[in-house]
Design an enzyme around this catalytic site. Structure first.
Site, mmCIF file in Angstrom:
data_model
loop_
_atom_site.group_PDB
_atom_site.id
_atom_site.type_symbol
_atom_site.label_atom_id
_atom_site.label_comp_id
_atom_site.label_asym_id
_atom_site.label_seq_id
_atom_site.Cartn_x
_atom_site.Cartn_y
_atom_site.Cartn_z
ATOM 1 N N HIS A 47 -21.006 26.692 1.866
ATOM 2 C CA HIS A 47 -21.998 27.126 2.856
ATOM 3 C C HIS A 47 -23.367 27.210 2.205
ATOM 4 O O HIS A 47 -23.493 27.243 0.982
ATOM 5 C CB HIS A 47 -21.588 28.434 3.538
ATOM 6 N N GLU A 95 -22.427 31.185 7.264
ATOM 7 C CA GLU A 95 -21.167 31.736 6.785
ATOM 8 C C GLU A 95 -21.322 33.239 6.564
ATOM 9 O O GLU A 95 -20.423 34.009 6.836
ATOM 10 C CB GLU A 95 -20.755 31.029 5.484
ATOM 11 N N ASP A 143 -17.899 28.310 -2.996
ATOM 12 C CA ASP A 143 -18.885 29.176 -2.369
ATOM 13 C C ASP A 143 -19.856 29.617 -3.464
ATOM 14 O O ASP A 143 -20.808 28.895 -3.764
ATOM 15 C CB ASP A 143 -18.150 30.359 -1.722
#
Lengths: 748, 748
Positions: free
Chosen positions: A350, A397, A451
């Protein structure tokens, strides 16, 4: 005069004038023809032949990929991505999306973006002042030091209701049920007060909800051990993706629930809350009187904090926020496979951040951009993947998750904390998965998530078990710069995990569930892998360096902090990029998918052993053990076939289809774990092996349905509880059976 | 003597002695070599080449298949299958299974059986006597004339509770809500009485439930127009498959609900019921007094029936039955595909019967056995299908359905009666589909069902729309013997249906929904296609001759009746066998699947027009019309690609995969119509286009979710109803979108 005798006339010479040479010629000719044709025959189809690389070529491309690593490009990307804060739905966030988009395009990759309009939440105003017994009133700082605040959104809890409260302060520790019991035992009344709590392993939403249940009028939340008075932002939403489109894509003009729909309202807490810095919290806590802090609460508590209140300190709490529709953008780059364009290997990260997002999430974004750069070079060198590779950059996100790491200072990686900490799923990826459910279900090979790529030292990885072997294989090929010099990533990883025991057994039934396997499992919903694995049943991997970081969701999560503390020379970025990109190369190019389901069946077996140690005599586990036997048999079979087929590398069409058939079985096996009905009360979660449990008392990170039945959140009598557990055991058993059938690929 | 001059010596003659012939030779040789190799090159892989038949060979095999038709074998099979009654779960039923099994085996086909143990229901004792006003007491016949009764189970309602009642008789017509309203208007009290009703378009279960709601103590059910005092047996169960295993396979040792579990009990009616002959019913009805029969009820009512009661006739009703676990057997024969063994074309028919089952279902079983015979011959002639063909013989379907035909004398095929008539799904096939869900979902091309193959004159067919074209194509190739001589099946079919209008439009919003398409749709659950289409999303077809038959579920459904009335020379059996087998040959052998989704999108459009005519102004239909546009675009695209790829028939592996890819899109498109949540309140039904509606007032046979919202069974205020309809419209729209994405095969 007499004519010359014919015998003397020279015969016309042709190459055929003697049998021998003629024969020679014919032989050569035939041989040549034969050779040419036979040779051609080995690659009868130029198009394919040209594209179909041999194993050696593939090895060469993989080495080249690694050789292209560059901490320079990575640092440049991260610098550019973190020039300004880019909260989802804001203009700076859009320009970050544009940056990623143009990067992909400039590399000549096929690039596109899709957008959704989702309900996000932003602060308008917040203030807090304390009125001390000595009649002093102090306005308390809610945000970080101005220097870093520059353009950063003030600390707030997304989706918190607005509200103003003037009431006494009371300390509720981590805000767990046990904490309120302790207060009740002391006769401490929380009702009507402003509860001050420190973040534990409850999700923000759960903590605020609990406080509201106990009658608190508002909540102040602080996190211990945060860097230089930073404040941890975050969401208190309890939904899945966009609150207005539960279970379906929130595309422009699509169906939306009303904001006042009960199904929407129940996702937001009943009382307002705000995050504060540890310093601010301590100023208040030190001023409290009343009963002494229960002994069990001490430990990390700062000295000077001795009483729980309520009061006498009064707090003037005020928060005003707005929920509004915002457009979010997912950006994709697609490298189309030449042989199986309809098989997808997805790499996702994200892009949106609460502040500058140097760690969370743009260390991962930098890695994604660098992989794109390197793949583009490979393509110029003649590489095309066998299957389609998709690089995905997700938006929004943060509005859907609690953190890619765990609370600072906690001793074990979040996954070990059980599934209770996290309560809602990332928006951008969720909406996209919901929209593409059929195509992902029928064509997605694997989803590789990164991430917070780099939070600090130490490599960590999570995966669905059939990918364990591949993960280990790859970490043995990627270098990492240690104080002792260059080493294979695997060595340190194995060392710090005292040996990568792919299947740590917990026969003793101890509570180290999270460490069942050194490669942790993906039962939590702390990043974008959740919708892929837990809703669509796509085998997944999650990678990161460092298991926590003190600037989490604060204004200090900046390029400066990254270069000063987390990864000064970007060698960790280089390493994670290598692992991530190499995993995808294997999954996209290996003729037979590198899945090993034996590891999955062993993992399932070890989970069952844990259950046995806890449920002995209470219920019967034979349905699961029987199912695992079937699954293991299918896994053995598939494993042998994989080895056999893997060796043959002809272009014979039957063989091509044979491989496709086997690969389909390997791909669909994971889908078998899905159950259309989903988890009891949380039917969006379809995966019965890995998913979030609803009860925070459980630390188990597998079989969430069984675990929920074992730790019911409401009181139920023993026989009902027993029946519920047994039923969930049957459901899991049937899921494992379905997976076994899918892996066998045969009908009963 | 002088030596002879060299010029006179004869030169040794070799074939190379002259350039020209040498050249010729070389050319020939080279040409030969070239030819051989090039020729070989066209089939470089003997195994494949041998197996991969050209289009011409396929045509030849299809003609051969038709040429092998034989009414002799068909009649023999039917004779053998109907020698004795074979109710599911009884020993005779097992021997019928054994007969089918040994038939497949004797043909050298790969054969296997799988069994489930399911809760079935059998009668122990039943009696009925009437006490007339004139004090005469008469014992009434409950069963058919003894001659035919021989070994046949007495008429009963499977799953009816046991019970004895002595009460007044009352006539409730078809037992619809409207009928009870009419009685109430007349001040007629049903409470405590034995309700006598004739079968209309309510399912048996719904009719009995309604009677119970109205206070009736027991129910007698009769069917008009039945052959020679036959009595219609049937089930009054309301569940799906085995009542004890809702939603999961009822395999040996698997999870089972308790018989007294509320989820089980709710599937059985609250009051006992029995079927009686029309004669028996009329004896009672004629004796009734009280109010006159409402005018609207007359019509087919026998003369002499004038009053509705209650009484004065008293009935002494007694039924005793038992529910018990019985083993049921599905029998399979599998012809493994040489190129795509992991793609399944399924032909299915159930085998169990209430009595002898000459029509229902063994006319279909005979056809299945004959197809096996013919395929076996084709295989000896060198044919192997490209994809895997599976012949399935299901058990215990009768315990799960109301009829493969509609009530005798009704003017339109059942499907036109809407989905209300049928309430529960066949056991054997349901349990199997539940067990094989993942493999069917990922590998099943189509399911071809034949239940009552021959009920009488006239060909009928139901299909999911993408199969319309193929169905029409095939009926143009199969002969049928008419009074006018041999004709193509299509001619008569088209004629009786005043032209096969694949897409009858109902712009005027008239109520002929069932006839929207002359090829009817499969929204009902009247045979084994229901679990395949409505639970697993597999494109399906259903075939039969004759739209109703007067021996339905009676002891007269025998070989004798078939030969005397329905198909004396078995030419209809021959025709249906030809269509069934040829459909499968196309689906199994055509390189590109013969699916046409344009027909589907047009059908969806015509459904939407019907909705518009009914919902104008009430709700917005744009979500569906938008989705259909996307779907149509995808259908056009797929259609063009199919045509293009269909022409290329090389063995180039990329091309093989290209076809596989396209075929996968064609296969998965239907799955897009599935919704994990399923229909509101009946979540087992996952298909949002075709499935049963719960409300019997609706005659619509599509969009069951929308229809249920349009005709709520309980009172709801207008705005709630509107919101519910709009929400269901959105769900259908998203389902159509999913199908469009699957057909495109591209991610967003």
């Amino acid at each position: 005069m007499a004519p010359p005798s014919p015998s003397t006339t020279p015969k016309p010479r042709t190459i055929f004038s003697t049998p021998s040479c003629t024969f020679l010629f014919i032989l050569t000719l035939t041989a040549l023809t034969l050779y040419t044709l036979l040779h051609q025959r080995r690659h009868p189809y130029p198009i394919t032949a040209a594209q179909k690389p041999s194993q050696n070529t593939l090895l060469h491309f993989r080495d080249t990929f690694l050789s292209l690593s560059s901490n320079y490009t990575l640092s440049t990307y991260l610098r550019n991505l973190t020039l300004h804060p880019h909260l989802a739905g804001t203009p700076p966030s859009f320009s970050t999306a544009a940056y990623v988009h143009s990067h992909f395009q400039s590399l000549g990759l096929h690039t596109h973006a899709n957008s959704y309009s989702a309900l996000l939440s932003y602060p308008i105003h917040s203030s807090l002042s304390a009125h001390f017994p000595n009649r002093n009133a102090t306005t308390l700082h809610l945000s970080e030091p101005g220097s870093v605040q520059n353009g950063v959104v003030i600390p707030y809890h997304a989706y918190s209701p607005s509200g103003s409260v003037y009431a006494m302060a009371v300390f509720v520790n981590y805000g767990r049920a046990a904490d309120y019991d302790a207060l009740a035992a002391l006769g401490v009344e929380v009702k009507g007060c402003v509860a001050i709590l420190r973040r534990g392993n409850l999700s923000r939403n759960a903590a605020v909800e609990k406080a509201a249940e106990s009658g608190a009028a508002a909540v102040l939340m602080y996190t211990e051990g945060v860097f230089r008075g930073g404040v941890e932002r975050g969401t208190v939403n309890k939904g899945l993706g966009d609150p207005l489109t539960p279970g379906w894509p929130s595309d422009e003009g699509g169906e939306r629930l009303d904001l006042d729909d009960s199904k929407v309202l129940e996702k937001f807490p009943a009382v307002p809350s705000m995050p504060v810095s540890a310093d601010t919290a301590e100023i208040i806590l030190r001023s409290l009187e009343g009963c002494a802090v229960p002994f069990g609460w001490r430990g990390t508590l700062k000295r000077g904090i001795g009483k729980v209140g309520p009061g006498p300190t009064m707090l003037n709490f005020s928060y005003q926020g707005e929920k509004k529709m915002a457009t979010i953008h997912n950006v994709f780059s697609i490298i189309r496979g030449f042989e199986e364009p309809d098989r997808f290997v997805l790499l996702g990260n994200h892009r949106d951040a609460w502040t500058y997002g140097a760690v969370d999430p743009n260390s991962g974004t930098a890695a994604l951009l660098d992989i794109a750069r390197r793949y583009a070079i490979l393509m110029r060198l003649g590489w095309t993947p066998r299957r389609t590779i998709i690089l995905a950059s997700w938006d929004a996100e943060e509005f859907g998750m609690v953190g890619c790491s765990l609370l600072p200072g906690s001793p074990v990686p979040m996954v070990a904390l059980g599934c209770s900490k996290l309560e809602i799923v990332e928006v951008g990826s969720t909406e996209w998965v919901e929209q593409n459910l059929v195509n992902l279900g029928s064509k997605a090979i694997a989803y590789l998530n990164v991430d917070c790529a780099v939070q600090g030292p130490g490599f960590f990885a999570g995966a669905t078990p059939q990918l364990d072997d591949l993960l280990v294989e790859v970490t043995k090929k990627v270098d990492e710069l240690n104080p002792e010099g260059w080493k294979k990533l695997y060595e340190k990883w194995a060392a710090t995990n005292d040996g990568i025991t792919l299947l740590g057994s917990v026969e003793d039934g101890s509570w180290e569930w999270g460490l069942l396997s050194q490669i942790h499992r993906l039962g939590g919903i702390d990043s974008d892998f959740a919708p892929f694995l837990q809703h669509a049943g796509v085998p997944s991997i999650d990678l990161y360096f460092g298991k926590d970081f003190p600037v989490y969701h604060t204004a200090f999560d900046s390029y400066g902090w990254m270069t000063s503390f987390a990864d000064p020379i970007f060698q960790r970025h280089v390493a994670v990029t290598g692992v991530w990109g190499l995993l995808a190369l294997h999954l996209a190019d290996d003729p037979v998918l590198p899945f090993n389901y034996l590891s999955y069946s062993a993992q399932l077996q070890s989970y069952t052993n844990v259950l046995r140690s806890m449920l002995e005599g209470l219920v019967s586990l034979h349905p699961i053990t029987d199912a695992i036997q079937q699954f293991e048999a299918a896994a053995k079979e598939a494993d042998e076939e994989s080895k056999k087929l893997g060796e043959q590398d002809a272009v014979v069409d039957v063989l091509v289809l044979k491989k496709r058939t086997l690969n389909d079985r390997l791909m669909f096996a994971e889908r078998g774990f899905l159950d259309a009905e989903g988890l009891e009360g949380r039917k969006w979660f379809k995966h019965l092996i890995y998913g979030p449990c609803s009860n925070s008392n459980s630390k188990l990170v597998f079989f969430p349905g069984i675990v929920d039945a074992m730790f019911p959140s409401t009181r139920v009598n023993q026989s009902d509880r027993q029946a519920a557990i047994q039923h969930e055991i049957w459901r899991v058993a049937r899921a494992i059976e379905r997976a076994a059938y899918a892996l066998k690929g045969e009908l009963t």
